[in-house]
Design a protein around this motif. Structure first.
Motif, PDB file in Angstrom:
ATOM      1  N   GLU A 134       0.767  -1.273  -0.194  1.00 42.66           N
ATOM      2  CA  GLU A 134      -0.016  -0.136  -0.170  1.00 42.66           C
ATOM      3  C   GLU A 134       0.745   1.166   0.102  1.00 42.66           C
ATOM      4  O   GLU A 134       0.316   2.319  -0.349  1.00 42.66           O
ATOM      5  CB  GLU A 134      -0.896  -0.117   1.213  1.00 42.66           C
ATOM      6  N   LEU A 135       1.978   1.041   0.318  1.00 41.54           N
ATOM      7  CA  LEU A 135       2.907   2.373   0.557  1.00 41.54           C
ATOM      8  C   LEU A 135       3.124   3.033  -0.894  1.00 41.54           C
ATOM      9  O   LEU A 135       3.681   1.989  -1.554  1.00 41.54           O
ATOM     10  CB  LEU A 135       4.189   2.167   1.017  1.00 41.54           C
ATOM     11  N   SER A 136       3.337   4.330  -1.061  1.00 35.80           N
ATOM     12  CA  SER A 136       3.676   4.680  -2.101  1.00 35.80           C
ATOM     13  C   SER A 136       5.353   4.450  -2.558  1.00 35.80           C
ATOM     14  O   SER A 136       5.965   4.165  -1.665  1.00 35.80           O
ATOM     15  CB  SER A 136       3.745   6.419  -2.388  1.00 35.80           C
ATOM     16  N   ASP A 137       5.773   4.406  -3.830  1.00 30.83           N
ATOM     17  CA  ASP A 137       7.364   3.810  -4.249  1.00 30.83           C
ATOM     18  C   ASP A 137       8.251   5.079  -3.081  1.00 30.83           C
ATOM     19  O   ASP A 137       9.070   4.395  -2.577  1.00 30.83           O
ATOM     20  CB  ASP A 137       7.613   4.001  -5.548  1.00 30.83           C
ATOM     21  N   GLU A 138       8.012   6.182  -3.070  1.00 29.46           N
ATOM     22  CA  GLU A 138       8.753   7.441  -2.480  1.00 29.46           C
ATOM     23  C   GLU A 138       8.952   7.004  -0.875  1.00 29.46           C
ATOM     24  O   GLU A 138       9.907   6.982  -0.460  1.00 29.46           O
ATOM     25  CB  GLU A 138       8.230   8.640  -2.791  1.00 29.46           C
ATOM     26  N   ARG A 139       7.674   6.629  -0.440  1.00 27.95           N
ATOM     27  CA  ARG A 139       7.611   6.393   1.132  1.00 27.95           C
ATOM     28  C   ARG A 139       8.297   5.176   1.469  1.00 27.95           C
ATOM     29  O   ARG A 139       8.938   5.105   2.328  1.00 27.95           O
ATOM     30  CB  ARG A 139       6.282   6.373   1.448  1.00 27.95           C
ATOM     31  N   LEU A 140       8.029   3.970   0.533  1.00 25.41           N
ATOM     32  CA  LEU A 140       8.760   2.739   0.854  1.00 25.41           C
ATOM     33  C   LEU A 140      10.233   2.796   0.479  1.00 25.41           C
ATOM     34  O   LEU A 140      10.930   2.242   1.409  1.00 25.41           O
ATOM     35  CB  LEU A 140       8.121   1.787  -0.096  1.00 25.41           C
ATOM     36  N   ALA A 141      10.629   3.693  -0.117  1.00 22.62           N
ATOM     37  CA  ALA A 141      11.966   3.638  -0.733  1.00 22.62           C
ATOM     38  C   ALA A 141      12.820   4.522   0.540  1.00 22.62           C
ATOM     39  O   ALA A 141      13.931   4.099   1.217  1.00 22.62           O
ATOM     40  CB  ALA A 141      12.372   4.666  -1.877  1.00 22.62           C
ATOM     41  N   ASP A 142      11.903   5.368   1.505  1.00 16.73           N
ATOM     42  CA  ASP A 142      12.613   6.228   2.545  1.00 16.73           C
ATOM     43  C   ASP A 142      12.576   5.096   3.628  1.00 16.73           C
ATOM     44  O   ASP A 142      13.663   5.069   4.410  1.00 16.73           O
ATOM     45  CB  ASP A 142      11.638   7.174   2.855  1.00 16.73           C
ATOM     46  N   VAL A 143      11.641   3.952   3.405  1.00 18.11           N
ATOM     47  CA  VAL A 143      11.662   3.250   4.825  1.00 18.11           C
ATOM     48  C   VAL A 143      12.757   2.267   4.422  1.00 18.11           C
ATOM     49  O   VAL A 143      13.461   1.787   5.695  1.00 18.11           O
ATOM     50  CB  VAL A 143      10.419   2.568   4.831  1.00 18.11           C
ATOM     51  N   LEU A 144      12.881   1.648   3.304  1.00 19.56           N
ATOM     52  CA  LEU A 144      13.876   0.794   3.028  1.00 19.56           C
ATOM     53  C   LEU A 144      15.332   1.153   3.307  1.00 19.56           C
ATOM     54  O   LEU A 144      16.178   0.402   3.850  1.00 19.56           O
ATOM     55  CB  LEU A 144      13.873   0.475   1.644  1.00 19.56           C
ATOM     56  N   GLU A 145      15.516   2.574   3.344  1.00 21.83           N
ATOM     57  CA  GLU A 145      16.836   3.125   3.667  1.00 21.83           C
ATOM     58  C   GLU A 145      17.059   3.091   5.178  1.00 21.83           C
ATOM     59  O   GLU A 145      18.163   3.241   5.704  1.00 21.83           O
ATOM     60  CB  GLU A 145      16.921   4.553   3.399  1.00 21.83           C
ATOM     61  N   GLU A 146      16.041   2.856   5.866  1.00 20.47           N
ATOM     62  CA  GLU A 146      16.064   2.643   7.568  1.00 20.47           C
ATOM     63  C   GLU A 146      16.106   1.379   8.034  1.00 20.47           C
ATOM     64  O   GLU A 146      16.405   1.171   9.057  1.00 20.47           O
ATOM     65  CB  GLU A 146      15.030   3.495   8.157  1.00 20.47           C
ATOM     66  N   LEU A 147      15.839   0.349   7.323  1.00 21.56           N
ATOM     67  CA  LEU A 147      15.759  -0.978   7.680  1.00 21.56           C
ATOM     68  C   LEU A 147      17.184  -1.548   7.564  1.00 21.56           C
ATOM     69  O   LEU A 147      17.930  -1.213   6.703  1.00 21.56           O
ATOM     70  CB  LEU A 147      14.907  -1.790   6.720  1.00 21.56           C
ATOM     71  N   PRO A 148      17.382  -2.692   8.313  1.00 17.93           N
ATOM     72  CA  PRO A 148      18.551  -3.398   8.258  1.00 17.93           C
ATOM     73  C   PRO A 148      18.240  -4.078   6.948  1.00 17.93           C
ATOM     74  O   PRO A 148      17.618  -4.459   6.149  1.00 17.93           O
ATOM     75  CB  PRO A 148      18.317  -4.327   9.368  1.00 17.93           C
ATOM     76  N   GLU A 149      19.724  -4.257   6.274  1.00 14.83           N
ATOM     77  CA  GLU A 149      19.961  -4.317   4.779  1.00 14.83           C
ATOM     78  C   GLU A 149      19.193  -6.098   4.605  1.00 14.83           C
ATOM     79  O   GLU A 149      18.579  -5.968   3.596  1.00 14.83           O
ATOM     80  CB  GLU A 149      21.386  -4.546   4.432  1.00 14.83           C
ATOM     81  N   ASP A 150      19.241  -6.905   5.782  1.00 17.81           N
ATOM     82  CA  ASP A 150      18.634  -8.247   5.382  1.00 17.81           C
ATOM     83  C   ASP A 150      16.967  -8.260   5.365  1.00 17.81           C
ATOM     84  O   ASP A 150      16.515  -8.870   4.377  1.00 17.81           O
ATOM     85  CB  ASP A 150      19.054  -9.241   6.360  1.00 17.81           C
ATOM     86  N   GLU A 151      16.457  -7.110   6.168  1.00 22.16           N
ATOM     87  CA  GLU A 151      15.138  -7.049   6.093  1.00 22.16           C
ATOM     88  C   GLU A 151      14.595  -6.160   4.765  1.00 22.16           C
ATOM     89  O   GLU A 151      13.843  -6.639   4.387  1.00 22.16           O
ATOM     90  CB  GLU A 151      14.751  -6.265   7.376  1.00 22.16           C
ATOM     91  N   ALA A 152      15.155  -5.302   4.337  1.00 22.37           N
ATOM     92  CA  ALA A 152      15.114  -4.741   3.265  1.00 22.37           C
ATOM     93  C   ALA A 152      15.292  -5.461   2.026  1.00 22.37           C
ATOM     94  O   ALA A 152      14.390  -5.453   1.249  1.00 22.37           O
ATOM     95  CB  ALA A 152      16.200  -3.436   3.141  1.00 22.37           C
ATOM     96  N   ILE A 153      16.219  -6.439   2.078  1.00 24.16           N
ATOM     97  CA  ILE A 153      16.132  -7.309   0.851  1.00 24.16           C
ATOM     98  C   ILE A 153      14.973  -8.246   0.867  1.00 24.16           C
ATOM     99  O   ILE A 153      14.490  -8.615  -0.056  1.00 24.16           O
ATOM    100  CB  ILE A 153      17.707  -8.141   1.113  1.00 24.16           C
ATOM    101  N   GLU A 154      14.336  -8.631   2.049  1.00 25.93           N
ATOM    102  CA  GLU A 154      13.266  -9.461   2.059  1.00 25.93           C
ATOM    103  C   GLU A 154      12.092  -8.692   1.506  1.00 25.93           C
ATOM    104  O   GLU A 154      11.210  -9.304   0.708  1.00 25.93           O
ATOM    105  CB  GLU A 154      13.033  -9.777   3.522  1.00 25.93           C
TER     106      GLU A 154
END
Length: 430
Positions: A206-226
């Motif tokens: 449901e998140l927009s690409d811009e919002r999700l991209a910002d969140v991915l930058e804050e997640l640990p890399e293994d969880e962002a990859i998931e």
């Protein structure tokens, strides 16, 4: 316990200040925790609140520690256990688990979606769910239909619904996203980490690409990859294009070469080229930490033009603190690097003045091969938030910001460590 209003709706309560008896702020309400009774026809019992305290840590405040609940403030006894909240299997979060849940009205068998949940204190002094604010969705099953808010709204008792319509039915995440609309990306990342995999992916979709991209930058890399693996190749490529190039490179650097290459091939060629450049450097060097998207202007640019660039809402704060002045071309690798201009300096001069007249040339640029420690030392010595990186021809190739240096110097599990308790609670309870 005194009650400010007869019935409290949790979605409206989210974000409310939690105060101690002296009126000092303890934190903010983020969710309510309920437990089910022996049968679903009995309203769930409220056992406490999830409260976000300073340091962005979420703790549990038992309902017994709450002396007053109102839409303006929640008052506690002041005894709060600072241990990080971890949801038990028997517990359910109102915001995280129940909002957007599909139900069926017993009266006419029509489907509805929960938009808010009201709680009330009973004669027994217990708090329980009393009313549901729901919307008929007339059979629409897509997130877009829910977002458009089609259908009649009504309030019903817990016993007036069958719960759920279908346990395998996807829960839409629009209400949860709306509740965290103003939340910083780091805080939303914390929320995602505490959701189960299915609910997390509902929110991600449901998140927009811009919002999700910002969140991915804050997640640990293994969880962002998931998350990337869960959204498919096309959207993963869009997300990587939207992220800061250095963060995108960090993620791709954790993937097998073949998988990383597939993503790079799916990205826009210009965006992919920036990421490929960063992937060529070792992780513990300035080149491995830098971003290729600072604000770069020619010396003839005016202060007004520079301020317009740093005012862009999508620009990270660390990159908005200064502009980097270079000869043409202005895309990395640029022409000769001339110096930087701090935003404070620009604010002291008239809008028509050129940035070339305001250069700070005392900050010596570093090479891409400079170790992380050298970058950190320069930041500390000059009280900087960003450092220019140039090649052997004095062309600007990127900028390293203080947040990326901190991320590199902190232990890999620093996100988990910040949620660890600093000590036991005042009353020693869990």
């Amino acid at each position: 316990m005194s009650v400010g209003t007869e019935r409290i709706f949790i979605a409206r309560l989210a974000g409310t200040n939690v105060l101690d008896p002296l009126g000092d702020q303890v934190g903010k309400v983020r969710d309510a925790v309920v437990v089910y009774r022996s049968t679903l026809r009995q309203p769930p019992k409220v056992i406490g609140f999830v409260v976000e305290v300073p340091g962005r840590r979420r703790v549990f405040v038992p309902i017994g520690r709450v002396t007053s609940i109102d839409v303006g403030a929640v008052i506690t006894t002041g005894l709060v256990n600072m241990r990080r909240f971890v949801k038990r299997a028997s517990e359910t979060l109102v915001m995280g688990d129940l909002l957007d849940q599909p139900l069926m009205l017993r009266s006419d068998r029509s489907p509805v979606i929960i938009e808010d949940i009201g709680i009330e204190q009973q004669r027994s002094r217990d708090w329980e769910i009393s009313r549901l604010f729901v919307r008929r969705h007339k059979g629409q099953r897509t997130p877009l239909d829910v977002l458009r808010r089609r259908g009649e709204t009504l309030q019903v008792d817990w016993i007036d619904v069958e719960f759920p319509i279908d346990p395998t039915d996807d829960q839409h995440a629009t209400q949860l996203i709306a509740a965290y609309q103003e939340t910083k990306p780091a805080d939303l990342a914390d929320v995602l980490r505490e959701l189960d995999t299915r609910r997390r992916m509902d929110v991600v979709r449901e998140l927009s690409d811009e919002r999700l991209a910002d969140v991915l930058e804050e997640l640990p890399e293994d969880e962002a990859i998931e998350v990337l693996e869960g959204v498919g190749l096309e959207r993963s490529a869009l997300l990587l294009e939207t992220m800061q190039p250095d963060d995108a490179a960090d993620l791709l650097g954790e993937l097998p070469d073949e998988q990383a290459e597939r993503l790079l091939q799916a990205m826009d060629s210009d965006e992919a080229e920036d990421v490929r450049t960063l992937l060529a450097y070792d992780d513990d060097t300035a080149g491995g930490l830098m971003t290729t998207e600072p604000v770069i202007l020619s010396p003839e640019a005016s202060v007004a033009e520079a301020l317009a660039h740093v005012r862009r809402s999508e620009l990270p704060a660390a990159l908005a603190a200064a502009v980097f002045v270079c000869r043409q071309p202005l895309e990395p690798p640029t022409g000769k690097y001339l110096g930087l201009v701090h935003i404070q300096e620009m604010l002291r001069h008239p809008p028509h003045e050129s940035v070339g007249a305001l250069l700070d040339t005392e900050v010596e640029p570093l090479s891409p091969e400079a170790p992380t420690g050298e970058v950190a030392a320069l930041l500390a010595a000059y009280n900087l938030v960003s450092v220019p990186i140039t090649d052997e021809d004095e062309n600007l190739v990127g900028v390293v910001t203080v947040d990326d240096v901190l991320d590199a110097l902190l232990p890999d599990d620093w996100r988990d460590q910040r949620d660890e308790p600093k000590g036991d609670s005042a009353d020693g309870t869990d």
